[in-house]
Design a protein around this motif. Structure first.
Motif, short mmCIF file in Angstrom:
data_model
loop_
_atom_site.label_atom_id
_atom_site.label_comp_id
_atom_site.label_asym_id
_atom_site.label_seq_id
_atom_site.Cartn_x
_atom_site.Cartn_y
_atom_site.Cartn_z
N LEU A 89 -2.65 11.81 -1.15
CA LEU A 89 -2.94 11.74 0.36
C LEU A 89 -3.49 10.59 1.01
N PRO A 90 -4.71 10.04 0.40
CA PRO A 90 -5.29 8.70 1.09
C PRO A 90 -4.49 7.44 0.85
N ASN A 91 -3.82 7.38 0.03
CA ASN A 91 -3.03 6.32 -0.42
C ASN A 91 -1.83 6.49 0.58
N LEU A 92 -1.11 7.48 0.86
CA LEU A 92 -0.01 7.71 1.85
C LEU A 92 -0.54 7.47 3.27
N VAL A 93 -1.76 7.79 3.55
CA VAL A 93 -2.07 7.78 4.90
C VAL A 93 -2.22 6.45 5.27
N LYS A 94 -2.87 5.52 4.28
CA LYS A 94 -2.77 4.00 4.72
C LYS A 94 -1.64 3.37 5.04
N ILE A 95 -0.51 3.82 4.23
CA ILE A 95 1.01 3.56 4.73
C ILE A 95 1.37 3.94 6.03
N LEU A 96 1.12 5.28 6.14
CA LEU A 96 1.62 5.79 7.33
C LEU A 96 0.64 5.14 8.85
N THR A 97 -0.68 4.81 8.48
CA THR A 97 -1.36 4.07 9.51
C THR A 97 -0.60 2.83 10.02
N ARG A 98 0.00 1.94 8.83
CA ARG A 98 0.49 0.63 9.00
C ARG A 98 1.55 0.95 9.80
N MET A 99 2.38 1.94 9.46
CA MET A 99 3.71 2.15 10.04
C MET A 99 3.52 2.74 11.69
N GLU A 100 2.31 3.27 11.83
CA GLU A 100 2.02 3.76 13.00
C GLU A 100 1.77 2.42 13.95
#
Length: 172
Positions: A89-100
């Protein structure tokens, strides 16, 4: 099975000069009978080609998967997405933050479960997902070009069956 080709040798054994590959090909006959090895080599090659094919969009395979999963599901949480993509989840959250930050994705607290964060695409995200999906059709055609149409259908059916089987819970 046939002896390994020089091309297969070069991709598997790492960087070598073409001359070295021609004079000393490795025998991969046994490994070519191993599904995991062959799937891994194919995955590496497909991802390498994906990055080149999608370079104009600046998109990675995980970016593409996120866009389509969020686009194609009415609600999806970060945790559900992490589970499907087999990511921490922490790795995905980094990607989602960038996409946001790029303006393609929105996050909000779930009304069903206040601990969960639901994802949705912005209008720009929907446009990007649709463009990527169109590009991916051409990419898939190129990826499976070595197979006849019936073989492509069968290959995808068999691959899907294997994935579904391996996702089933197993006793230790």
């Amino acid at each position: 099975m046939d002896k390994p080709t020089n091309e297969m040798h070069e991709r598997v054994s790492g960087p070598r000069s073409a001359q070295q590959a021609k004079t000393r090909p490795l025998d991969l006959t046994a490994l070519r009978q191993t599904p995991g090895f062959m799937i891994r080599i194919l995955q590496l090659e497909v991802f390498d080609r994906f990055y080149r094919f999608f370079k104009p969009m600046g998109m990675s395979p995980v970016d593409y998967a996120i866009l389509l999963i969020v686009r194609d599901n009415k609600t999806v949480t970060q945790s559900e997405l992490a589970a499907v993509l087999k990511m921490q989840l922490p790795n995905l959250v980094k990607i989602l933050t960038r996409m946001e930050q790029e303006g393609t994705l929105k996050r909000k607290r779930s009304s069903r479960d206040r601990r969960a964060v639901e994802l949705s695409l912005t209008a720009a995200g929907h446009k990007r997902a649709d463009e990527a999906d169109q590009l991916n059709q051409a990419f898939n055609k190129q990826t499976l070009a070595a197979l006849a149409k019936q073989e492509r259908v069968l290959f995808m059916q068999l691959l899907t069956r294997l994935v579904e089987e391996h996702l089933k819970p197993r006793d230790p």
